[in-house]
Design a protein around this motif. Structure first.
Motif, PDB file in Angstrom:
ATOM      1  N   GLY A 165       0.844  -1.183   0.000  1.00 30.54           N
ATOM      2  CA  GLY A 165       0.000   0.000   0.000  1.00 30.54           C
ATOM      3  C   GLY A 165       0.883   1.239   0.000  1.00 30.54           C
ATOM      4  N   PRO A 166       0.266   2.432   0.041  1.00 35.45           N
ATOM      5  CA  PRO A 166       1.034   3.669  -0.045  1.00 35.45           C
ATOM      6  C   PRO A 166       1.928   3.920   1.177  1.00 35.45           C
ATOM      7  N   VAL A 167       3.198   3.615   1.014  1.00 38.38           N
ATOM      8  CA  VAL A 167       4.219   3.895   2.035  1.00 38.38           C
ATOM      9  C   VAL A 167       5.461   4.402   1.310  1.00 38.38           C
ATOM     10  N   ARG A 169      10.257  -8.528  -5.464  1.00 36.38           N
ATOM     11  CA  ARG A 169       9.398  -7.975  -6.524  1.00 36.38           C
ATOM     12  C   ARG A 169       8.238  -7.256  -5.861  1.00 36.38           C
ATOM     13  N   ARG A 170       8.111  -5.961  -6.146  1.00 41.28           N
ATOM     14  CA  ARG A 170       7.111  -5.140  -5.453  1.00 41.28           C
ATOM     15  C   ARG A 170       5.997  -4.712  -6.399  1.00 41.28           C
ATOM     16  N   ILE A 171       4.758  -4.812  -5.922  1.00 39.43           N
ATOM     17  CA  ILE A 171       3.600  -4.312  -6.661  1.00 39.43           C
ATOM     18  C   ILE A 171       2.950  -3.234  -5.791  1.00 39.43           C
ATOM     19  N   ASN A 172       2.921  -2.020  -6.278  1.00 38.89           N
ATOM     20  CA  ASN A 172       2.316  -0.924  -5.511  1.00 38.89           C
ATOM     21  C   ASN A 172       0.818  -0.829  -5.770  1.00 38.89           C
ATOM     22  N   VAL A 173       0.056  -0.687  -4.692  1.00 37.09           N
ATOM     23  CA  VAL A 173      -1.391  -0.499  -4.805  1.00 37.09           C
ATOM     24  C   VAL A 173      -1.801   0.644  -3.888  1.00 37.09           C
ATOM     25  N   SER A 208      -5.763   1.226  -2.998  1.00 33.65           N
ATOM     26  CA  SER A 208      -7.004   0.911  -2.280  1.00 33.65           C
ATOM     27  C   SER A 208      -7.079  -0.568  -1.900  1.00 33.65           C
ATOM     28  N   ALA A 209      -8.052  -0.886  -1.059  1.00 35.94           N
ATOM     29  CA  ALA A 209      -8.310  -2.282  -0.688  1.00 35.94           C
ATOM     30  C   ALA A 209      -8.662  -3.114  -1.914  1.00 35.94           C
ATOM     31  N   ALA A 210      -9.434  -2.528  -2.830  1.00 42.33           N
ATOM     32  CA  ALA A 210      -9.816  -3.271  -4.040  1.00 42.33           C
ATOM     33  C   ALA A 210      -8.589  -3.588  -4.893  1.00 42.33           C
ATOM     34  N   GLU A 211      -7.677  -2.606  -5.011  1.00 45.79           N
ATOM     35  CA  GLU A 211      -6.437  -2.856  -5.763  1.00 45.79           C
ATOM     36  C   GLU A 211      -5.576  -3.897  -5.064  1.00 45.79           C
ATOM     37  N   MET A 212      -5.547  -3.841  -3.733  1.00 43.36           N
ATOM     38  CA  MET A 212      -4.746  -4.829  -2.994  1.00 43.36           C
ATOM     39  C   MET A 212      -5.330  -6.220  -3.195  1.00 43.36           C
ATOM     40  N   HIS A 213      -6.644  -6.329  -3.149  1.00 44.46           N
ATOM     41  CA  HIS A 213      -7.301  -7.610  -3.398  1.00 44.46           C
ATOM     42  C   HIS A 213      -6.882  -8.191  -4.744  1.00 44.46           C
ATOM     43  N   ASP A 214      -6.977  -7.360  -5.804  1.00 46.85           N
ATOM     44  CA  ASP A 214      -6.690  -7.863  -7.143  1.00 46.85           C
ATOM     45  C   ASP A 214      -5.217  -8.234  -7.305  1.00 46.85           C
ATOM     46  N   ALA A 215      -4.318  -7.430  -6.721  1.00 43.39           N
ATOM     47  CA  ALA A 215      -2.879  -7.706  -6.847  1.00 43.39           C
ATOM     48  C   ALA A 215      -2.494  -8.982  -6.102  1.00 43.39           C
ATOM     49  N   VAL A 216      -3.061  -9.179  -4.917  1.00 46.51           N
ATOM     50  CA  VAL A 216      -2.728 -10.370  -4.125  1.00 46.51           C
ATOM     51  C   VAL A 216      -3.284 -11.629  -4.801  1.00 46.51           C
ATOM     52  N   LEU A 217      -4.580 -11.609  -5.115  1.00 50.07           N
ATOM     53  CA  LEU A 217      -5.180 -12.801  -5.712  1.00 50.07           C
ATOM     54  C   LEU A 217      -4.543 -13.107  -7.066  1.00 50.07           C
ATOM     55  N   GLY A 218      -4.168 -12.044  -7.782  1.00 48.10           N
ATOM     56  CA  GLY A 218      -3.523 -12.205  -9.090  1.00 48.10           C
ATOM     57  C   GLY A 218      -2.092 -12.696  -8.988  1.00 48.10           C
ATOM     58  N   SER A 219      -1.514 -12.699  -7.802  1.00 47.46           N
ATOM     59  CA  SER A 219      -0.127 -13.147  -7.623  1.00 47.46           C
ATOM     60  C   SER A 219      -0.044 -14.604  -7.173  1.00 47.46           C
TER      61      SER A 219
END
Ligand code: CTP
Ligand code: CA
Length: 225
Positions: free
Chosen positions: A60-62, A71-75, A77-88
């Protein structure tokens, strides 16, 4: 047990980690966030990579540097975090260290919210919030469920009681509980005290720097792989 000086004892292990807060936008200039610094999740990512794991960090935003080899994926919102995690997925281990917002605005206003537009002239403001999806519970129930799913529980009171409830309800293998809202531990701090709970045992880790706790938590996870 491993230590900071140990060899690559997590070689070949795919570890997916979420860290930091989420920001739920209300309008172009405002959002609802929380006090998570991301330090605990970033420390776990750094430690896992140093120990040879293949690490994906959904952040998240830090404002923190990406640990070497991660390997870092920046997100945002919660919805973006959901999609990035499940997509990984797939992964061998999921560690949900992020402070994911439980609620998000039903609508993001495209223009700045004005006091003068409120029905009572701006004395009060009502924003409708709706529940977000539970990333951790969805990972634990996923067809590609990681072998070890670990949650975090930041609580202000009755720490162990609420943590154990989350362990059972979300079908986790382990939950790391810490007390927040008191000086010198939890959110924003470099130190923390974790109580790691699984079906069989309660392990008290800390109070220690988050880097030390990260290695201790990874030792417990490794023992389950
Ligand atoms: N979590 C998640 N997705 C959400 C909410 C929480 O993945 N939408 C995860 C967090 O990453 C953490 C765990 O669930 O690993 C516990 O978060 P916490 O806020 O302590 O628990 P909640 O289930 O949200 O319960 P509450 O906030 O009501 O205590
Ligand atoms: Ca929550």
């Amino acid at each position: 047990a491993a230590s900071l000086s140990s060899g690559p004892d997590l070689a070949g292990c795919r570890i997916l980690i979420s860290a930091g807060p989420t920001y739920e936008d209300l309008d172009p200039v405002r959002f609802i966030g929380n006090r998570s610094s991301g330090k605990m999740g970033f420390a776990i990512a750094a430690s896992a990579a140093r120990r040879g794991a293949q690490v994906v960090l959904v952040a998240g935003p830090v404002s923190m540097p990406t640990p070497p080899g991660v390997r870092r994926i920046n997100v945002r919102s919660a919805a973006e975090m959901h999609d990035a995690v499940l997509g990984s997925l797939p992964a061998d281990v999921y560690i949900g260290a992020a402070a994911v917002a439980d609620y998000t605005a039903r609508e993001i206003q495209s223009q700045k919210i004005k006091k003068s537009d409120q029905p009572d002239g701006g004395d009060t403001l009502t924003i409708e919030l709706v529940r977000t999806r539970d990333v951790l519970a969805e990972v634990a129930a996923h067809a590609q469920r990681p072998r070890v799913v670990v949650g975090f529980a930041a609580e202000t009171h009755d720490v162990e009681h609420y943590a154990r409830d989350k362990l059972v309800r979300k079908q986790l293998d382990m939950i790391a509980a810490n007390q927040v809202g008191c000086a010198g531990s939890g959110f924003e701090s470099d130190d923390n005290a974790l109580t790691v709970i699984d079906a069989e045992r309660v392990h008290s880790l800390g109070s220690a720097p988050k880097t030390v706790l990260a290695d201790a938590l990874l030792d417990l996870i490794r023992a389950r792989l």
